[in-house]
Motif scaffolding. Sequence first.
Motif, PDB file in Angstrom:
ATOM      1  N   ALA A  17       0.832  -1.207   0.000  1.00 53.54           N
ATOM      2  CA  ALA A  17       0.000   0.000   0.000  1.00 53.54           C
ATOM      3  C   ALA A  17       0.866   1.255   0.000  1.00 53.54           C
ATOM      4  N   LEU A  18       1.945   1.260   0.791  1.00 54.33           N
ATOM      5  CA  LEU A  18       2.833   2.416   0.826  1.00 54.33           C
ATOM      6  C   LEU A  18       3.524   2.630  -0.517  1.00 54.33           C
ATOM      7  N   LEU A  19       4.029   1.543  -1.119  1.00 46.28           N
ATOM      8  CA  LEU A  19       4.722   1.664  -2.399  1.00 46.28           C
ATOM      9  C   LEU A  19       3.788   2.170  -3.487  1.00 46.28           C
ATOM     10  N   ILE A  20       2.589   1.627  -3.513  1.00 49.12           N
ATOM     11  CA  ILE A  20       1.633   2.003  -4.551  1.00 49.12           C
ATOM     12  C   ILE A  20       1.181   3.453  -4.369  1.00 49.12           C
ATOM     13  N   ALA A  21       0.888   3.856  -3.128  1.00 46.40           N
ATOM     14  CA  ALA A  21       0.461   5.228  -2.877  1.00 46.40           C
ATOM     15  C   ALA A  21       1.560   6.225  -3.227  1.00 46.40           C
ATOM     16  N   GLU A  22       2.808   5.844  -2.945  1.00 44.86           N
ATOM     17  CA  GLU A  22       3.941   6.726  -3.207  1.00 44.86           C
ATOM     18  C   GLU A  22       4.156   6.948  -4.694  1.00 44.86           C
ATOM     19  N   GLN A  23       4.020   5.889  -5.490  1.00 42.90           N
ATOM     20  CA  GLN A  23       4.333   5.998  -6.911  1.00 42.90           C
ATOM     21  C   GLN A  23       3.102   6.225  -7.790  1.00 42.90           C
ATOM     22  N   PHE A  24       1.925   5.839  -7.277  1.00 41.48           N
ATOM     23  CA  PHE A  24       0.708   5.975  -8.072  1.00 41.48           C
ATOM     24  C   PHE A  24      -0.381   6.608  -7.213  1.00 41.48           C
ATOM     25  N   PRO A  25      -0.330   7.919  -7.058  1.00 36.54           N
ATOM     26  CA  PRO A  25      -1.256   8.604  -6.152  1.00 36.54           C
ATOM     27  C   PRO A  25      -2.730   8.354  -6.469  1.00 36.54           C
ATOM     28  N   ALA A  26      -3.055   8.060  -7.712  1.00 37.27           N
ATOM     29  CA  ALA A  26      -4.452   7.810  -8.063  1.00 37.27           C
ATOM     30  C   ALA A  26      -5.011   6.591  -7.336  1.00 37.27           C
ATOM     31  N   LEU A  27      -4.132   5.700  -6.873  1.00 35.69           N
ATOM     32  CA  LEU A  27      -4.575   4.496  -6.173  1.00 35.69           C
ATOM     33  C   LEU A  27      -4.407   4.603  -4.666  1.00 35.69           C
ATOM     34  N   ALA A  28      -3.924   5.731  -4.188  1.00 33.06           N
ATOM     35  CA  ALA A  28      -3.710   5.899  -2.751  1.00 33.06           C
ATOM     36  C   ALA A  28      -5.026   5.725  -2.000  1.00 33.06           C
ATOM     37  N   GLY A  29      -4.973   5.004  -0.902  1.00 33.48           N
ATOM     38  CA  GLY A  29      -6.150   4.797  -0.085  1.00 33.48           C
ATOM     39  C   GLY A  29      -7.003   3.616  -0.488  1.00 33.48           C
ATOM     40  N   GLN A  30      -6.699   2.996  -1.607  1.00 29.79           N
ATOM     41  CA  GLN A  30      -7.448   1.813  -2.035  1.00 29.79           C
ATOM     42  C   GLN A  30      -7.070   0.624  -1.144  1.00 29.79           C
TER      43      GLN A  30
END
Length: 329
Positions: A17-30
């Motif tokens: 979740a941290l890696l994805i939110a950091e690099q792909f903000p559109a998916l943050a919080g999913q």
Amino acid sequence: MTAPWTPEHEVDAAQAALLIAEQFPALAGQPVVPLATGWDNTVHLVGGQWVFRFPRREIALRLLVHETAVLPRLAGRLPLPIPRPEFLGTPSARFPWPFWGARLLPGVELADTGLPDDQRTHAAVDLGGFLRRLHDPALAVLIATVSPAGVAAAATTTPGDRSPEAGPAVVLPHDPMRRADPGVRGPMARERLAALSAAGLWQPDPAVFRLLDEAEPLGPPDGPPVLVHGDLHQRHLLLAGDGRAAGVIDWGDVCLADPAVDLSLAYGGFAGGARAALLAAYGPVPPERAARARVLAVHLSAVLAEYAHAENRAALLREALAGIGRAAR
């Protein structure tokens, strides 16, 4: 001894979740939940619709380069769904390796369906047509050399997404693991079978050893290679609820090789009328190619059985052990 699938890095849901939110903000919080693990990747489901694959072993990095270069070029060219990389993560202080995400392909691994052999005909026909198209020599010419630039162009471009810089062209290897050579895979199969027998998991079958005895002298194939999935077994074919094939996943071993490398699933995963239907949809398979495919099916099934036993995966163990017997008949 350390099992060959032991991870060097394992990304849990919180780290993903941290890696994805950091690099792909559109998916943050999913929401991020574990989906699957294999020898080479830990897989998480993001937001119920995106599948992210994180390498577990350094050896998988080369495979990641190949699949993320090839899959965008294959999109729309095959009769079954395949993953299409849309999010390409780069190494960072949080995780030293690249990773990638694609839309979820709904379906259940053939190995987990428990579908009886006499109910696999629809999936077999679908797979036969898929392999016929994948093994088209013209497709091999088109895909043999691919550029990561194609991946960057195909990646999602919603705000905040980014792709790595395009690198040099990727030239696919020619059967790098010699899976089409019974002289290599036969002895490897014997070693795995002996371990399964010693563990009380498999009763030695004379038909299996006759197959190995007859096929091992064949040596490597000498025909023109085609594009192959490279690791096509019961975990990598997805089925829908109606028993039809729903997709083909995990393309890290994509390469150029003899068609026998992929046809191994025709023998390890199907039998009787279902196998006949698959081969009718695919086209003629010469006896030597069939023998190569059968030997590889024995080896892959034995490897899957060893893994399933170690990881307490009962359904996979049953399917893998059945695959050893199917391949010899």
